[in-house]
Enzyme design. Sequence first.
Site, PDB file in Angstrom:
ATOM      1  N   GLN A 118      -4.102  -1.431   9.834  1.00  0.00           N
ATOM      2  CA  GLN A 118      -4.196  -2.749   9.210  1.00  0.00           C
ATOM      3  C   GLN A 118      -4.836  -3.745  10.186  1.00  0.00           C
ATOM      4  O   GLN A 118      -4.426  -3.853  11.341  1.00  0.00           O
ATOM      5  CB  GLN A 118      -2.799  -3.233   8.778  1.00  0.00           C
ATOM      6  CG  GLN A 118      -2.774  -4.541   8.023  1.00  0.00           C
ATOM      7  CD  GLN A 118      -3.434  -4.486   6.629  1.00  0.00           C
ATOM      8  OE1 GLN A 118      -3.572  -3.418   6.038  1.00  0.00           O
ATOM      9  NE2 GLN A 118      -3.865  -5.619   6.143  1.00  0.00           N
ATOM     10  N   ASP A 129     -10.674   3.381   4.733  1.00  0.00           N
ATOM     11  CA  ASP A 129     -11.168   1.999   4.629  1.00  0.00           C
ATOM     12  C   ASP A 129     -12.697   1.959   4.524  1.00  0.00           C
ATOM     13  O   ASP A 129     -13.264   0.964   4.090  1.00  0.00           O
ATOM     14  CB  ASP A 129     -10.785   1.200   5.891  1.00  0.00           C
ATOM     15  CG  ASP A 129      -9.453   0.480   5.764  1.00  0.00           C
ATOM     16  OD1 ASP A 129      -9.182  -0.076   4.689  1.00  0.00           O
ATOM     17  OD2 ASP A 129      -8.700   0.474   6.754  1.00  0.00           O
ATOM     18  N   LYS A 132       0.841  -1.206   0.000  1.00  0.00           N
ATOM     19  CA  LYS A 132       0.000   0.000   0.000  1.00  0.00           C
ATOM     20  C   LYS A 132       0.873   1.251   0.000  1.00  0.00           C
ATOM     21  O   LYS A 132       0.619   2.208  -0.740  1.00  0.00           O
ATOM     22  CB  LYS A 132      -0.943  -0.018   1.223  1.00  0.00           C
ATOM     23  CG  LYS A 132      -2.033  -1.094   1.113  1.00  0.00           C
ATOM     24  CD  LYS A 132      -2.812  -1.306   2.408  1.00  0.00           C
ATOM     25  CE  LYS A 132      -3.824  -2.447   2.244  1.00  0.00           C
ATOM     26  NZ  LYS A 132      -4.589  -2.764   3.460  1.00  0.00           N
TER      27      LYS A 132
HETATM   28  N1  GUN Z   1      -7.000  -6.444   6.544  1.00  0.00           N
HETATM   29  C1  GUN Z   1      -7.422  -7.158   5.461  1.00  0.00           C
HETATM   30  N2  GUN Z   1      -7.989  -6.352   4.555  1.00  0.00           N
HETATM   31  C2  GUN Z   1      -7.953  -5.104   5.055  1.00  0.00           C
HETATM   32  C3  GUN Z   1      -8.390  -3.843   4.570  1.00  0.00           C
HETATM   33  O1  GUN Z   1      -8.963  -3.705   3.487  1.00  0.00           O
HETATM   34  N3  GUN Z   1      -8.136  -2.783   5.401  1.00  0.00           N
HETATM   35  C4  GUN Z   1      -7.525  -2.911   6.607  1.00  0.00           C
HETATM   36  N4  GUN Z   1      -7.346  -1.815   7.335  1.00  0.00           N
HETATM   37  N5  GUN Z   1      -7.112  -4.067   7.086  1.00  0.00           N
HETATM   38  C5  GUN Z   1      -7.337  -5.162   6.295  1.00  0.00           C
END
Ligand code: GUN
Length: 297
Positions: free
Chosen positions: A96, A119, A52
Site C-alpha cells: 500500500q 497493481d 481489499k
Molecule cells: N495507494 C493509493 N492507491 C493505491 C493503489 O491503487 N495501490 C497501492 N498499492 N497503493 C495505493
Amino acid sequence: MTRIIDGNEVGNRIRNELEGRVDTLEQQGVTPGLATVLMSDDGASETYVSMKQQACDEIGIESYHHEIDPDTSSDVLMDRIDALNENPGVHGILVQMPVPDHVDEQAVLERIDPMKDVDGFHPENVGRLVAGNPRFKPCTPHGVQKLLAATDVETEGKDVIVVGRSDIVGKPMMNLLIQKAPMGNATVTVCHSRTTDLAEKTKNADVVIAAAGVPELVDGTMLSEDTVVVDVGVSRVDADNERGYEIVGDVEFESAKQKASAITPVPGGVGPLTIAMLLYNTVKAAGLQTGVDVTLP
Ligand code: GUN
C-alpha cells in the site's frame, strides 16, 4: 436527467463474474492468494487495505496481511517482499502506497516480481502498458474504463481530459485511453498543477476524469452540458460531524451534477471498481502462474 453512475452495482457485477473464475481455479486445486503489505499508520491506508482483504475473502481469494512498523528500516520491507515473491501460494503482492519517506518507493515497486505485481506499477508492467501489450492494468484507471463501458460511454474519438498526472492514476489512465483497443482510441489531454487554464480545457471535453487529489477542484462552472464526469478523488476534509471529517472527491458534486450528463459520486463511484479490478488482477495472476485458463472479460 443527469445519470448518477453506480460504482457499487458495476463493481458487484464484476465481482460476481470473478467468483466464477475463482471456482475454476479451485477445481484445478488452486486457491488464488493476495498478500497486502502496509507500512504506515495512516488511518485511510489502513481502511483501504482492510477493504481489499475483505473483498478477497468474499469471493474466495485467500488474503495474507503483513504490517511493518513504519519506523523500521526499508530492509525489513524488502526482505518481506522477497519472501512473498518466493511463496507459491501468493499470486499477487500489493504494497500500500505511500510508504514512509525513508523508504525508496521506486525500489519497492521494482522489488516485486512483475508476475505478481497486481497493481501494475513495476516498470516492466508500465512498459508493457505503454507498448500496448498490458499484463496487469492498474486497478483504478482500469476500473474507470469499466465504469464508462457500463454507462455506454464510448471513448473512441472523444476528447477526454484527465486532471492529474500521478503514476497510480493519471499516467496509466492516459495510456489506457489512447490504446488501439476497446475503451481506448480517445484524444487525451493530461492536465496538472501547472496547467494554465484548466477550466478552458475541461469545458471543451466530452469526458472529464478528475484525479488530482485536490478536494472539489472541478465545479459546474468548468463544465459544459453533456459532459461525462468521473471523480477519482478521495479526500478527508474537516467537518462538523461525529467523525470530525467527511469524504469529498475532486469534483464539487452538486454544481457538477447540474451540468453533467453522467457523473460518479464519492463515495460509491470509482472506489468499488478499484477493488474489483484488484481482484481481477489477482485472479489473472493466479491463472498466469498456474497455467489455468481463467479467460477474463
Ligand atoms: N495507494 C493509493 N492507491 C493505491 C493503489 O491503487 N495501490 C497501492 N498499492 N497503493 C495505493
